[in-house]
Write a protein that holds these residues in place. Structure first.
Motif, PDB file in Angstrom:
ATOM      1  N   HIS A  73       0.825  -1.211   0.000  1.00  0.00           N
ATOM      2  CA  HIS A  73       0.000   0.000   0.000  1.00  0.00           C
ATOM      3  C   HIS A  73       0.861   1.264   0.000  1.00  0.00           C
ATOM      4  O   HIS A  73       0.394   2.328  -0.384  1.00  0.00           O
ATOM      5  CB  HIS A  73      -0.951   0.005   1.200  1.00  0.00           C
ATOM      6  CG  HIS A  73      -0.256   0.098   2.520  1.00  0.00           C
ATOM      7  ND1 HIS A  73       0.341  -0.991   3.130  1.00  0.00           N
ATOM      8  CD2 HIS A  73      -0.043   1.154   3.329  1.00  0.00           C
ATOM      9  CE1 HIS A  73       0.890  -0.602   4.256  1.00  0.00           C
ATOM     10  NE2 HIS A  73       0.668   0.699   4.419  1.00  0.00           N
ATOM     11  N   LEU A  74       2.127   1.168   0.386  1.00  0.00           N
ATOM     12  CA  LEU A  74       3.011   2.326   0.386  1.00  0.00           C
ATOM     13  C   LEU A  74       3.353   2.773  -1.037  1.00  0.00           C
ATOM     14  O   LEU A  74       3.602   3.941  -1.268  1.00  0.00           O
ATOM     15  CB  LEU A  74       4.298   2.032   1.151  1.00  0.00           C
ATOM     16  CG  LEU A  74       4.144   1.783   2.646  1.00  0.00           C
ATOM     17  CD1 LEU A  74       5.489   1.408   3.252  1.00  0.00           C
ATOM     18  CD2 LEU A  74       3.570   3.002   3.331  1.00  0.00           C
ATOM     19  N   GLU A  75       3.361   1.857  -1.979  1.00  0.00           N
ATOM     20  CA  GLU A  75       3.672   2.169  -3.370  1.00  0.00           C
ATOM     21  C   GLU A  75       2.639   3.130  -3.952  1.00  0.00           C
ATOM     22  O   GLU A  75       2.967   4.039  -4.692  1.00  0.00           O
ATOM     23  CB  GLU A  75       3.725   0.887  -4.204  1.00  0.00           C
ATOM     24  CG  GLU A  75       4.053   1.106  -5.665  1.00  0.00           C
ATOM     25  CD  GLU A  75       5.484   1.537  -5.905  1.00  0.00           C
ATOM     26  OE1 GLU A  75       5.714   2.286  -6.868  1.00  0.00           O
ATOM     27  OE2 GLU A  75       6.371   1.139  -5.133  1.00  0.00           O
ATOM     28  N   LYS A  76       1.394   2.953  -3.572  1.00  0.00           N
ATOM     29  CA  LYS A  76       0.308   3.791  -4.092  1.00  0.00           C
ATOM     30  C   LYS A  76       0.439   5.234  -3.628  1.00  0.00           C
ATOM     31  O   LYS A  76       0.085   6.150  -4.342  1.00  0.00           O
ATOM     32  CB  LYS A  76      -1.035   3.223  -3.663  1.00  0.00           C
ATOM     33  CG  LYS A  76      -1.307   1.863  -4.259  1.00  0.00           C
ATOM     34  CD  LYS A  76      -2.556   1.253  -3.693  1.00  0.00           C
ATOM     35  CE  LYS A  76      -2.686  -0.180  -4.176  1.00  0.00           C
ATOM     36  NZ  LYS A  76      -3.653  -0.930  -3.429  1.00  0.00           N
ATOM     37  N   SER A  77       0.969   5.449  -2.429  1.00  0.00           N
ATOM     38  CA  SER A  77       1.069   6.805  -1.890  1.00  0.00           C
ATOM     39  C   SER A  77       2.438   7.415  -2.134  1.00  0.00           C
ATOM     40  O   SER A  77       2.711   8.518  -1.697  1.00  0.00           O
ATOM     41  CB  SER A  77       0.767   6.788  -0.390  1.00  0.00           C
ATOM     42  OG  SER A  77       1.733   6.015   0.284  1.00  0.00           O
TER      43      SER A  77
END
Length: 83
Positions: A73-77
């Motif tokens: 989920h860190l990749e998306k932000s």
């Protein structure tokens, strides 16, 4: 299986430890400042019957690729800026 090697002379009896709820950023700073290769992770609350070590964190674990694999989920932000 009946031969043993005494590893005690090679062990560090006072390793650096962090609690399991410590942030990755703080752990990375500790690795860099102290020059660590490994960091033992201990439980936030020590309970009887629970192992005093819950994991080992290595420098390799803190590479950006490995962090993104563990927390996709860190990749998306990644490209967003905080307002």
């Amino acid at each position: 299986m009946q031969m043993y090697v005494d590893l005690h002379p090679l062990t560090n009896t006072t390793p650096y430890t962090v609690m399991e709820n410590m942030s990755v950023a703080k752990a990375l700073v500790l690795f860099r400042q102290v020059g660590l290769r490994h960091l033992l992770i201990v439980p936030r609350i020590q309970a009887s019957g629970r192992s005093p070590v819950v994991g080992i964190l290595t420098r390799q674990d803190l590479r950006a690729y490995n962090i993104l694999q563990a927390f996709p989920h860190l990749e998306k932000s990644k490209g967003r800026k905080a307002h």
